[in-house]
Design a protein around this motif. Structure first.
Motif, PDB file in Angstrom:
ATOM      1  N   THR A  87      34.417  42.023  36.235  1.00  0.00           N
ATOM      2  CA  THR A  87      33.992  40.755  36.818  1.00  0.00           C
ATOM      3  C   THR A  87      33.299  40.967  38.154  1.00  0.00           C
ATOM      4  O   THR A  87      32.241  40.379  38.418  1.00  0.00           O
ATOM      5  CB  THR A  87      35.198  39.830  37.000  1.00  0.00           C
ATOM      6  OG1 THR A  87      35.907  39.713  35.763  1.00  0.00           O
ATOM      7  CG2 THR A  87      34.759  38.451  37.453  1.00  0.00           C
ATOM      8  N   THR A 249      29.948  33.334  39.879  1.00  0.00           N
ATOM      9  CA  THR A 249      30.058  34.320  38.806  1.00  0.00           C
ATOM     10  C   THR A 249      31.484  34.853  38.707  1.00  0.00           C
ATOM     11  O   THR A 249      32.009  35.078  37.611  1.00  0.00           O
ATOM     12  CB  THR A 249      29.085  35.490  39.046  1.00  0.00           C
ATOM     13  OG1 THR A 249      27.765  34.986  39.201  1.00  0.00           O
ATOM     14  CG2 THR A 249      29.110  36.472  37.884  1.00  0.00           C
ATOM     15  N   LEU A 250      32.112  35.028  39.849  1.00  0.00           N
ATOM     16  CA  LEU A 250      33.456  35.596  39.895  1.00  0.00           C
ATOM     17  C   LEU A 250      34.466  34.730  39.148  1.00  0.00           C
ATOM     18  O   LEU A 250      35.382  35.251  38.515  1.00  0.00           O
ATOM     19  CB  LEU A 250      33.886  35.745  41.358  1.00  0.00           C
ATOM     20  CG  LEU A 250      34.933  36.795  41.711  1.00  0.00           C
ATOM     21  CD1 LEU A 250      34.446  38.189  41.347  1.00  0.00           C
ATOM     22  CD2 LEU A 250      35.255  36.719  43.199  1.00  0.00           C
ATOM     23  N   TYR A 253      34.190  31.267  33.420  1.00  0.00           N
ATOM     24  CA  TYR A 253      34.744  31.750  32.153  1.00  0.00           C
ATOM     25  C   TYR A 253      33.990  31.211  30.938  1.00  0.00           C
ATOM     26  O   TYR A 253      34.202  31.675  29.815  1.00  0.00           O
ATOM     27  CB  TYR A 253      36.223  31.367  32.034  1.00  0.00           C
ATOM     28  CG  TYR A 253      36.478  29.905  31.750  1.00  0.00           C
ATOM     29  CD1 TYR A 253      36.701  29.453  30.452  1.00  0.00           C
ATOM     30  CD2 TYR A 253      36.486  28.959  32.775  1.00  0.00           C
ATOM     31  CE1 TYR A 253      36.945  28.103  30.181  1.00  0.00           C
ATOM     32  CE2 TYR A 253      36.720  27.629  32.523  1.00  0.00           C
ATOM     33  CZ  TYR A 253      36.949  27.201  31.226  1.00  0.00           C
ATOM     34  OH  TYR A 253      37.179  25.870  30.975  1.00  0.00           O
ATOM     35  N   PHE A 265      36.585  38.471  31.256  1.00  0.00           N
ATOM     36  CA  PHE A 265      36.360  38.357  32.684  1.00  0.00           C
ATOM     37  C   PHE A 265      37.583  37.653  33.294  1.00  0.00           C
ATOM     38  O   PHE A 265      38.460  37.171  32.581  1.00  0.00           O
ATOM     39  CB  PHE A 265      35.089  37.570  32.970  1.00  0.00           C
ATOM     40  CG  PHE A 265      33.827  38.354  32.752  1.00  0.00           C
ATOM     41  CD1 PHE A 265      32.998  38.663  33.819  1.00  0.00           C
ATOM     42  CD2 PHE A 265      33.468  38.803  31.486  1.00  0.00           C
ATOM     43  CE1 PHE A 265      31.830  39.392  33.626  1.00  0.00           C
ATOM     44  CE2 PHE A 265      32.315  39.536  31.281  1.00  0.00           C
ATOM     45  CZ  PHE A 265      31.494  39.826  32.357  1.00  0.00           C
TER      46      PHE A 265
END
Length: 310
Positions: A87, A249-250, A253, A265
């Motif tokens: 991730t 982005t982190l 899902y 992720f």
């Protein structure tokens, strides 16, 4: 004295009191938002943090409400740690690619676009944000599929062997772009790119034209002017945009759940652990990871002046 007169007198006295005590007015305006922030936002974060110190009994499928660090130790298992590394790596790559793509677009808008062209620029950047998030992702799934337009273009340009060669690579490939890390990366960049363009464009507009002209007058090459004049002024905007691209982005899902492989992720791990597995403590521990990463990231971004460009 009539009721209307009494009401008017009370209102006048209240207005006079608030005028004499501006701090009281500010407190009255902020009490509800701060209560919401404290109870709902901070309270939920504290509850999440507390849940992460509990443990999960695999035999009884029950949460053991005893404080322990064993759940955090599970994050360092190879399978769970790979999720974190995957991730963070994807978030970093998306951020770097967004900055590279955003800079020339933002530079043109800041330096050359005027009037209608600047309005069209803002419209073009903001337009993708007005459409449904899920619709965009599923549209990209069709674009990236074996029957999609990218494969069609590759076939027409006789580049199918190149595309197949790329998809055969172990880390970035897959059966098609729609089920590969490359496809996940492309969709992430497309979705979050506007969040990078706008802060960079705002930072570039604050670069004094006189400094650029002075750099040219002193004999600096365009590359030297970019490196010593333009880029330092732009770094706060890039740092500000990276806060959005990296953090979004982190924690996402949905994109890796629709585009990409079966490798999880962080967001998917949280969804799976709290849903299918029912392991709330491990889901909470996974949720704390982006919070910790972003705390360090925000500290670094603040040193780069990112908050001045937000």
């Amino acid at each position: 004295m009539t009721a209307i007169e009494a009401t008017g007198t009370t209102t006048s006295r209240l207005s006079a009191a608030l005028w004499r005590r501006p701090g009281l007015l500010v407190a009255a305006l902020l009490v509800l938002p701060l209560a919401w922030l404290g109870v709902v936002y901070v309270g939920s974060l504290l509850s999440l943090l507390l849940q992460s110190f509990f443990s999960f009994d695999d035999f009884t499928a029950q949460v053991k409400q005893e404080l322990t660090l064993s759940t955090y130790a599970e994050l360092f298992r190879p399978s769970n740690f790979d999720i974190i590394k995957r991730t963070v790596t994807m978030a970093a790559l998306v951020t770097i690619a967004s900055a590279i793509l955003a800079f020339p677009i933002a530079y043109y808008a800041a330096r050359y676009a005027r009037g209608r062209w600047k309005a069209l620029f803002y419209l073009g950047v903001m337009l993708p944000l007005w459409s449904s998030y899920l619709v965009k992702i599923y549209a990209w799934k069709m674009i990236l599929s074996r029957e999609g337009i990218i494969s069609w273009f590759a076939d027409k340009l006789h580049l199918t062997p190149v595309l197949d060669g790329w998809l055969s690579l172990p880390v970035v490939g897959g059966n098609s772009l729609s089920v590969s890390p490359t496809g996940t990366f492309l969709v992430f960049v497309y979705i979050w790119l506007p969040y990078m363009i706008l802060p960079v464009q705002a930072a570039l507009e604050r670069v004094p034209q006189s400094l650029i002209e002075a750099s040219h007058d002193l004999g600096a090459t365009p590359a030297s002017t970019f490196r010593h004049v333009i880029l330092p002024f732009t770094m706060p905007g890039i740092a500000a945009g990276s806060i959005f691209t990296f953090s979004l982005t982190l924690g996402d899902y949905i994109v890796p759940g629709i585009i990409g492989t079966s490798r999880l992720f962080i967001g998917q791990a949280v969804y799976t652990q709290q849903g299918t597995a029912g392991n709330i403590p491990l889901a909470a521990a996974f949720s704390v990871v982006p919070v910790i990463i972003m705390a360090f990231y925000l500290w670094f971004a603040k040193k780069q002046g990112a908050f001045d460009a937000l």
